[in-house]
Design a protein around this motif. Structure first.
Motif, short mmCIF file in Angstrom:
data_model
loop_
_atom_site.label_atom_id
_atom_site.label_comp_id
_atom_site.label_asym_id
_atom_site.label_seq_id
_atom_site.Cartn_x
_atom_site.Cartn_y
_atom_site.Cartn_z
N GLN A 64 37.38 45.58 46.47
CA GLN A 64 37.77 46.68 45.60
C GLN A 64 36.71 46.87 44.51
N PRO A 65 36.05 48.03 44.49
CA PRO A 65 35.05 48.29 43.46
C PRO A 65 35.69 48.45 42.09
N VAL A 66 34.98 48.00 41.06
CA VAL A 66 35.40 48.18 39.68
C VAL A 66 34.29 48.98 38.99
N SER A 67 34.64 50.10 38.40
CA SER A 67 33.64 50.94 37.73
C SER A 67 33.19 50.29 36.43
N ALA A 68 32.07 50.73 35.93
CA ALA A 68 31.55 50.20 34.66
C ALA A 68 32.51 50.48 33.52
N ALA A 69 33.17 51.62 33.55
CA ALA A 69 34.12 51.96 32.49
C ALA A 69 35.36 51.08 32.54
N SER A 70 35.73 50.61 33.73
CA SER A 70 36.94 49.78 33.86
C SER A 70 36.66 48.29 33.66
N ALA A 71 35.41 47.88 33.68
CA ALA A 71 35.06 46.46 33.53
C ALA A 71 35.15 46.09 32.05
N GLN A 72 36.19 45.33 31.69
CA GLN A 72 36.46 45.03 30.29
C GLN A 72 36.22 43.57 29.91
N LYS A 73 36.18 42.67 30.89
CA LYS A 73 36.07 41.23 30.59
C LYS A 73 34.86 40.61 31.27
N GLU A 74 34.53 39.40 30.86
CA GLU A 74 33.46 38.64 31.51
C GLU A 74 34.05 37.82 32.65
N TYR A 75 33.29 37.69 33.73
CA TYR A 75 33.68 36.87 34.87
C TYR A 75 32.45 36.10 35.34
N VAL A 76 32.68 35.01 36.04
CA VAL A 76 31.58 34.25 36.64
C VAL A 76 31.48 34.65 38.11
N CYS A 77 30.31 35.11 38.50
CA CYS A 77 30.07 35.53 39.88
C CYS A 77 29.93 34.29 40.76
N PRO A 78 30.73 34.16 41.82
CA PRO A 78 30.60 32.99 42.70
C PRO A 78 29.34 33.02 43.55
N GLY A 79 28.69 34.17 43.65
CA GLY A 79 27.47 34.26 44.46
C GLY A 79 26.26 33.65 43.79
N CYS A 80 26.07 33.96 42.50
CA CYS A 80 24.88 33.49 41.80
C CYS A 80 25.20 32.55 40.65
N GLY A 81 26.47 32.45 40.29
CA GLY A 81 26.85 31.60 39.16
C GLY A 81 26.59 32.26 37.81
N GLY A 82 26.08 33.48 37.82
CA GLY A 82 25.82 34.21 36.58
C GLY A 82 27.07 34.89 36.08
N ILE A 83 26.94 35.55 34.94
CA ILE A 83 28.09 36.20 34.32
C ILE A 83 28.09 37.68 34.68
N VAL A 84 29.25 38.18 35.09
CA VAL A 84 29.46 39.61 35.28
C VAL A 84 29.91 40.13 33.92
N LEU A 85 29.04 40.85 33.23
CA LEU A 85 29.30 41.29 31.86
C LEU A 85 30.24 42.49 31.81
N PRO A 86 30.95 42.66 30.70
CA PRO A 86 31.76 43.88 30.53
C PRO A 86 30.86 45.11 30.56
N GLY A 87 31.35 46.17 31.16
CA GLY A 87 30.58 47.40 31.25
C GLY A 87 29.64 47.45 32.44
N ILE A 88 29.66 46.44 33.30
CA ILE A 88 28.83 46.41 34.50
C ILE A 88 29.72 46.63 35.72
N ALA A 89 29.37 47.61 36.55
CA ALA A 89 30.12 47.86 37.78
C ALA A 89 29.98 46.67 38.71
#
Length: 120
Positions: A64-89
């Motif tokens: 399920q895609p999440v748009s940049a406008a809907s991305a409100q929290k930080e998450y840890v990406c299991p692919g690279c271990g980096g952070i999925v920042l708020p505001g990033i699709a």
């Protein structure tokens, strides 16, 4: 056409060196395309947010895609271990064919960078 004095005047549009009458007709056909009748519309389309099913390494996943406008929290990406920042699709991914049931699959969903999921 417009009137100047007692005689109507035809407006002309200059195209290159050629003057042609201006057309006020719509360029597109009116009405809905009949090809897209089976696509979800309205609330169903918004609720699903273009959710799709993909198969990776013999397992079925819901993506399920999440748009940049809907991305409100930080998450840890299991692919690279980096952070999925708020505001990033990004995409949210979970198993569609898990053995523990839908509730357990939904609880184990993960947020991935789009690029990380595409190469996973």
């Amino acid at each position: 056409m417009r009137r100047v004095g007692a005689q109507p005047v035809l407006q002309l549009v200059l195209i290159g060196r050629l003057r042609v009458p201006r057309s006020n007709r719509p360029r597109r056909p009116r009405g809905r395309d009949l090809e897209h009748e089976d696509e979800p519309t309205g609330l169903d389309r918004l609720m699903s947010s273009w959710k799709r099913t993909e198969v990776r390494r013999g397992r079925e996943y819901l993506v399920q895609p999440v748009s940049a406008a809907s991305a409100q929290k930080e998450y840890v990406c299991p692919g690279c271990g980096g952070i999925v920042l708020p505001g990033i699709a990004h995409v949210v991914v979970w198993r569609a064919d898990g053995v523990l049931g839908d509730a357990a699959d939904l609880a184990s969903r993960r947020h991935w960078h789009n690029h990380c999921w595409s190469i996973a």
